[in-house]
Motif scaffolding. Structure first.
Motif, PDB file in Angstrom:
ATOM      1  N   GLU A 114       0.815  -1.204   0.000  1.00 52.22           N
ATOM      2  CA  GLU A 114       0.000   0.000   0.000  1.00 52.22           C
ATOM      3  C   GLU A 114       0.847   1.252   0.000  1.00 52.22           C
ATOM      4  O   GLU A 114       1.894   1.327   0.653  1.00 52.22           O
ATOM      5  CB  GLU A 114      -0.921  -0.016   1.222  1.00 52.22           C
ATOM      6  CG  GLU A 114      -2.060  -0.993   1.015  1.00 52.22           C
ATOM      7  CD  GLU A 114      -3.042  -1.015   2.168  1.00 52.22           C
ATOM      8  OE1 GLU A 114      -2.656  -0.611   3.282  1.00 52.22           O
ATOM      9  OE2 GLU A 114      -4.178  -1.429   1.939  1.00 52.22           O
ATOM     10  N   PHE A 115       0.383   2.207  -0.766  1.00 54.88           N
ATOM     11  CA  PHE A 115       1.060   3.504  -0.842  1.00 54.88           C
ATOM     12  C   PHE A 115       0.070   4.590  -0.493  1.00 54.88           C
ATOM     13  O   PHE A 115      -1.115   4.459  -0.773  1.00 54.88           O
ATOM     14  CB  PHE A 115       1.568   3.755  -2.267  1.00 54.88           C
ATOM     15  CG  PHE A 115       2.712   2.861  -2.665  1.00 54.88           C
ATOM     16  CD1 PHE A 115       4.020   3.245  -2.446  1.00 54.88           C
ATOM     17  CD2 PHE A 115       2.459   1.619  -3.270  1.00 54.88           C
ATOM     18  CE1 PHE A 115       5.055   2.419  -2.827  1.00 54.88           C
ATOM     19  CE2 PHE A 115       3.487   0.795  -3.644  1.00 54.88           C
ATOM     20  CZ  PHE A 115       4.799   1.191  -3.422  1.00 54.88           C
ATOM     21  N   MET A 116       0.579   5.674   0.102  1.00 55.68           N
ATOM     22  CA  MET A 116      -0.288   6.816   0.313  1.00 55.68           C
ATOM     23  C   MET A 116       0.123   7.903  -0.664  1.00 55.68           C
ATOM     24  O   MET A 116       1.246   8.379  -0.642  1.00 55.68           O
ATOM     25  CB  MET A 116      -0.210   7.330   1.742  1.00 55.68           C
ATOM     26  CG  MET A 116      -1.327   8.308   2.025  1.00 55.68           C
ATOM     27  SD  MET A 116      -1.581   8.564   3.788  1.00 55.68           S
ATOM     28  CE  MET A 116      -0.356   9.772   4.108  1.00 55.68           C
ATOM     29  N   ALA A 117      -0.858   8.264  -1.528  1.00 56.53           N
ATOM     30  CA  ALA A 117      -0.565   9.266  -2.551  1.00 56.53           C
ATOM     31  C   ALA A 117      -0.469  10.650  -1.927  1.00 56.53           C
ATOM     32  O   ALA A 117      -0.827  10.861  -0.769  1.00 56.53           O
ATOM     33  CB  ALA A 117      -1.643   9.229  -3.626  1.00 56.53           C
ATOM     34  N   SER A 118      -0.031  11.610  -2.734  1.00 57.53           N
ATOM     35  CA  SER A 118       0.171  12.956  -2.217  1.00 57.53           C
ATOM     36  C   SER A 118      -1.147  13.612  -1.810  1.00 57.53           C
ATOM     37  O   SER A 118      -1.169  14.541  -1.013  1.00 57.53           O
ATOM     38  CB  SER A 118       0.889  13.813  -3.258  1.00 57.53           C
ATOM     39  OG  SER A 118       0.122  13.816  -4.443  1.00 57.53           O
ATOM     40  N   ASP A 119      -2.295  13.095  -2.365  1.00 60.24           N
ATOM     41  CA  ASP A 119      -3.582  13.672  -1.969  1.00 60.24           C
ATOM     42  C   ASP A 119      -4.201  12.918  -0.798  1.00 60.24           C
ATOM     43  O   ASP A 119      -5.345  13.142  -0.441  1.00 60.24           O
ATOM     44  CB  ASP A 119      -4.528  13.717  -3.174  1.00 60.24           C
ATOM     45  CG  ASP A 119      -4.741  12.330  -3.767  1.00 60.24           C
ATOM     46  OD1 ASP A 119      -4.209  11.346  -3.198  1.00 60.24           O
ATOM     47  OD2 ASP A 119      -5.429  12.209  -4.785  1.00 60.24           O
TER      48      ASP A 119
ATOM     49  N   PHE B 174       2.725  10.779  -6.667  1.00 62.12           N
ATOM     50  CA  PHE B 174       3.402  12.019  -6.263  1.00 62.12           C
ATOM     51  C   PHE B 174       2.652  13.282  -6.725  1.00 62.12           C
ATOM     52  O   PHE B 174       3.152  14.390  -6.531  1.00 62.12           O
ATOM     53  CB  PHE B 174       4.836  12.040  -6.815  1.00 62.12           C
ATOM     54  CG  PHE B 174       5.722  11.007  -6.173  1.00 62.12           C
ATOM     55  CD1 PHE B 174       5.961  11.048  -4.803  1.00 62.12           C
ATOM     56  CD2 PHE B 174       6.301   9.999  -6.922  1.00 62.12           C
ATOM     57  CE1 PHE B 174       6.764  10.094  -4.204  1.00 62.12           C
ATOM     58  CE2 PHE B 174       7.099   9.042  -6.319  1.00 62.12           C
ATOM     59  CZ  PHE B 174       7.335   9.077  -4.961  1.00 62.12           C
ATOM     60  N   GLY B 175       1.496  13.097  -7.365  1.00 67.65           N
ATOM     61  CA  GLY B 175       0.754  14.244  -7.839  1.00 67.65           C
ATOM     62  C   GLY B 175       1.527  15.070  -8.847  1.00 67.65           C
ATOM     63  O   GLY B 175       1.531  16.290  -8.817  1.00 67.65           O
ATOM     64  N   MET B 176       2.226  14.373  -9.709  1.00 62.97           N
ATOM     65  CA  MET B 176       3.098  15.052 -10.653  1.00 62.97           C
ATOM     66  C   MET B 176       2.368  15.249 -11.969  1.00 62.97           C
ATOM     67  O   MET B 176       1.845  14.291 -12.540  1.00 62.97           O
ATOM     68  CB  MET B 176       4.349  14.204 -10.857  1.00 62.97           C
ATOM     69  CG  MET B 176       5.534  14.981 -11.390  1.00 62.97           C
ATOM     70  SD  MET B 176       6.919  13.878 -11.636  1.00 62.97           S
ATOM     71  CE  MET B 176       7.594  13.814 -10.002  1.00 62.97           C
ATOM     72  N   VAL B 177       2.331  16.489 -12.422  1.00 61.14           N
ATOM     73  CA  VAL B 177       1.610  16.775 -13.663  1.00 61.14           C
ATOM     74  C   VAL B 177       2.357  16.197 -14.849  1.00 61.14           C
ATOM     75  O   VAL B 177       3.554  15.922 -14.776  1.00 61.14           O
ATOM     76  CB  VAL B 177       1.430  18.300 -13.862  1.00 61.14           C
ATOM     77  CG1 VAL B 177       0.499  18.869 -12.805  1.00 61.14           C
ATOM     78  CG2 VAL B 177       2.778  19.017 -13.882  1.00 61.14           C
ATOM     79  N   LYS B 178       1.600  16.018 -15.966  1.00 57.98           N
ATOM     80  CA  LYS B 178       2.263  15.558 -17.197  1.00 57.98           C
ATOM     81  C   LYS B 178       3.113  16.694 -17.733  1.00 57.98           C
ATOM     82  O   LYS B 178       2.866  17.865 -17.442  1.00 57.98           O
ATOM     83  CB  LYS B 178       1.208  15.145 -18.225  1.00 57.98           C
ATOM     84  CG  LYS B 178       0.595  13.819 -17.847  1.00 57.98           C
ATOM     85  CD  LYS B 178       0.161  13.033 -19.053  1.00 57.98           C
ATOM     86  CE  LYS B 178      -0.011  11.596 -18.614  1.00 57.98           C
ATOM     87  NZ  LYS B 178      -1.194  10.949 -19.105  1.00 57.98           N
TER      88      LYS B 178
END
Lengths: 376, 125, 224
Positions: A143-148, A183-187
């Motif tokens: 499990e990972f916790m995303a930036s949001d 990581f909430g990284m934009v394209k």
């Protein structure tokens, strides 16, 4: 004749050393410890350097990073096109990688997006170290916790072999989609850009051209990556130095006492030997064998123990320093890259000075007049 | 047995062990070649830049990728926060001199490394 | 033929310094082979100094030394050591045995630099020890020996290189009368083996012994 003489003198030297059994054994043990330590460091360092130099030969030739306020920042993919325009630069690609702090294990992992088709969305490939601290098997979900704040699971598709731990221990390979989501990284941005150069001679020219065109970047050459590992174990301080200086100090005190401070008893004995017909050179020969017996005995045992320590037991004594604060400690067995020159170097820096230190102070004592014995 | 003979045997035995050690080392490193190739292959395939030795901080995990905003910038001989700092020196690209060597053209140095003058005074020793 | 001949020997210690003193004042002396010669005199009379010059241990300040009619005064140290090792055997006042090693090793010690085969050397050492009834003590450490045994070990050590001359400096200084007599008996046996013997002593047991052929009396560095 000659060999018999050496044999006879060694006989006496050994008898004479055996008289102070405890003191000489203590000396040999400390000496051995010093050699063991130096040899361990030497073996470890050389093996790591050698392996790094082989493995990292395949590292990206050039890495371009965007800098902002002195820190490494995400780089716009548009830079790729600009770099591609430079003649000689090819296979210019954006890399996606970063660190993920895992609150469950309390460890840092390196997340990386490999090339196309290596990992499918929803799956990951992990290093042995990751699987160890998270107790993961293949097909388990991590499990990972995303930036949001959203928690999502990814399935372990592959665990890298323990043999590859030196490069892959904390690695998690992840798909681009999952990476950007996590990581909430934009394209349109990457972590950095890597490229190859067609003609190695043009390396610095191309580096300069990139630096001119993209003034907000800095360039790391493969040569520099390789050199980073040439500087492993540089003894600039810290706990290894403290450990080493302790043993070294003990050894210096010991050898000082043994070698330079010829006791009255030893002087008397040298006088007797002179009186019963030994020449100055015979006395020095005896002292030479004394130094040799002690240092050679310590040398070999020290070197063998170091070999065992580094290549069979994976340097447990260095572990506290290597491990440091890390939760995830990579376990790797070093390849025994050793050669005769390393051992010869060690020999010349330990055995030769010690033997010399035994002979030189006895030189003066050995030149005393033989009749001094009769006058006392 | 004579003491000198005992020593001679010990010496020969040690030397034999030494030769054995070298032989073992060369055999082992030859046997390890496929695994070495596996690692090399991995580095090539995933574009890795560093060995995984110290995982405690980004600049110890990827020393070759470290930027100036790391403890290395304090002073090259500063005692490190982490124990690994006593083993691994600051990477060459953070020391101006090394960069100067790698790109022999020192005129363009500043543009190449993209650093400000402040950083330079910090790192030229 | 003279064994050793001294011609006008002078020996000065601490030359040129305030504590300069002359130990031997122009002594000329011939030592005859296969005899026991005793140097007699109070302590400080120069007996020991003369003995060490006779034994090639010390060099005279001036004068000449002939050994078997060959001049050896100005030979370099290396040759002198070799001559000393081959020609002379020494027994010192305090025996000067090396502690911590065995009687056998002590006896063999003077022969070590000669590079003789170990087996032959050991055999010879055992024979000498046997002669002096010490073979049972061969492997004991010298610290555990009685005074007489230590004395005989010192004699054995002096004999290992088959010297033609035995030199003993105050050999009875640490022995009681019985052991002193025993020592002179051993010297008598060595004389029969055609060894030349030089003894410096102020002990009457030595001078009055039948074994001694010639007594040279010394005082203040001169022969009286």
């Amino acid at each position: 004749m000659w060999i018999e003489k050496q044999g006879n003198i060694i006989d006496f030297t050994l008898s004479s050393l055996l008289r102070r059994k405890r003191k000489n054994l203590a000396l040999i043990s400390v000496y051995m410890l010093v050699i063991f330590f130096f040899a361990s460091v030497m073996f470890f360092t050389h093996a790591i350097k050698k392996e790094a130099s082989i493995i990292l030969k395949e590292a990206p030739e050039m890495v371009v990073q965007k800098m902002a306020g002195g820190r490494h920042e995400l780089i716009p993919l548009g830079y790729i096109e600009q770099i591609k325009e430079i003649r000689g630069a090819h296979s210019v690609k954006g890399r996606l990688w970063g660190y993920y702090y895992d609150p469950v294990a309390g460890a840092n992992f390196t997340l990386m997006v490999p090339g196309e088709g290596e990992v499918e969305q929803g799956g990951i490939a992990v290093g042995k170290g990751v699987s160890r601290v998270r107790f993961l098997d293949e097909e388990d979900e991590m499990e990972f916790m995303a930036s949001d704040g959203e928690v999502f699971g990814l399935k372990v598709k592959q665990i890298f072999s323990p043999e590859s731990e030196l490069v892959s221990s904390d690695l998690i390979l992840i798909s681009e989609e999952d990476f950007r989501k996590l990581f909430g990284m934009v394209k349109g941005v990457a972590t950095d850009i890597v490229l190859s150069v067609r003609n190695p001679k043009e390396l610095s020219t191309i580096a300069l051209k990139i630096a001119e065109r993209l003034p907000d970047t800095r360039i790391i050459l493969r040569e520099e990556m390789l050199r980073t590992y040439e500087m492993v174990f540089n003894w600039r301080g810290g706990m290894m130095l403290v450990v080493l200086s302790g043993t070294l100090l003990a050894f210096i005190i010991f050898s000082w006492d043994r070698a330079s401070g010829l006791s009255a008893e030893e002087r008397r004995e040298i006088g007797i030997l002179k009186a019963i017909g030994w020449e100055t050179s015979d006395v020095i020969l005896m002292k030479f064998w004394e130094g040799t017996v002690i240092s050679v005995s310590s040398f070999f045992v020290g070197v063998f123990l170091a070999y065992l320590h580094v290549f069979f037991l994976s340097s447990p004594l260095f572990e506290p320093a290597l491990k440091g604060w890390a939760i995830l400690y990579p376990k790797f067995k070093l390849i025994p890259f050793i050669d005769f020159y390393q051992i010869a170097t060690l020999f010349f820096f330990t055995v030769v000075p010690y033997t010399g230190a035994t002979i030189i102070p006895s030189w003066r004592a050995a030149t005393i007049d033989p009749d001094s014995v009769m006058r006392t | 047995m004579r003491k000198s003979h005992f020593f001679l045997f010990y010496l020969l035995f040690s030397m034999a062990c030494g030769v054995l050690m070298l032989v073992h080392a060369s055999m082992r490193s030859r046997a390890e070649l496929p695994r070495l190739r596996e690692k090399t292959e991995m580095v090539k395939r995933f574009g890795l830049t560093d060995l995984c030795l110290f995982t405690e901080a980004s600049y110890t995990r990827h020393p070759s990728q470290a930027d100036f905003h790391t403890p290395f910038q304090n002073h090259p001989v500063a005692l490190e926060h982490f124990p690994s700092g006593s083993i691994l020196a600051p990477p060459p690209h953070l020391k101006m001199r090394s960069v100067r060597e790698s790109v022999s053209d020192s005129k363009n140095l500043k543009t190449l490394t993209g650093t400000d003058t402040n950083a330079e005074t910090d790192h030229v020793d | 033929m003279n064994m050793i001949q001294l011609l006008n020997i002078r020996k000065v210690f601490n030359m040129g310094r305030p504590n300069e003193f002359t130990a031997i004042h122009g002594v000329s002396l011939s030592i005859h082979p296969h005899q026991v010669t005793a140097l007699k005199g109070p302590s400080g009379s120069g007996k020991t100094t003369l003995l060490s010059i006779l034994g090639c241990m010390a060099r005279p300040t001036s004068g000449r030394i002939m050994l078997f009619d060959r001049e050896i005064t100005s030979l370099p140290e290396r040759f002198l050591t070799e001559i000393r090792r081959k020609t002379f055997g020494f027994v010192f006042q305090q025996f000067h045995l090396i502690k911590g090693i065995t009687v056998l090793e002590n006896v063999m010690l003077p022969a070590y630099p000669g590079g003789e085969g170990y087996g032959a050397l050991r055999k010879r050492a055992m024979e000498i020890l046997d002669l002096l009834s010490l073979s049972k003590k061969a492997s004991s450490r010298v610290e555990w020996l009685s005074g007489g045994e230590a004395q005989r070990t010192a004699i054995a050590r002096a004999l290992i290189n088959r010297p033609s001359v035995m030199i003993a400096d105050e050999p009875t200084g640490h022995l009681d009368s019985r052991l002193s007599q025993e020592f002179m008996q051993i010297m008598g046996r060595l004389k029969q083996d055609r060894k030349t013997i030089l003894i410096a002593s102020h002990d009457p047991i030595v001078h009055e012994s039948e074994t001694v052929d010639r007594v040279i009396e010394m005082r203040d560095g001169r022969i009286i």
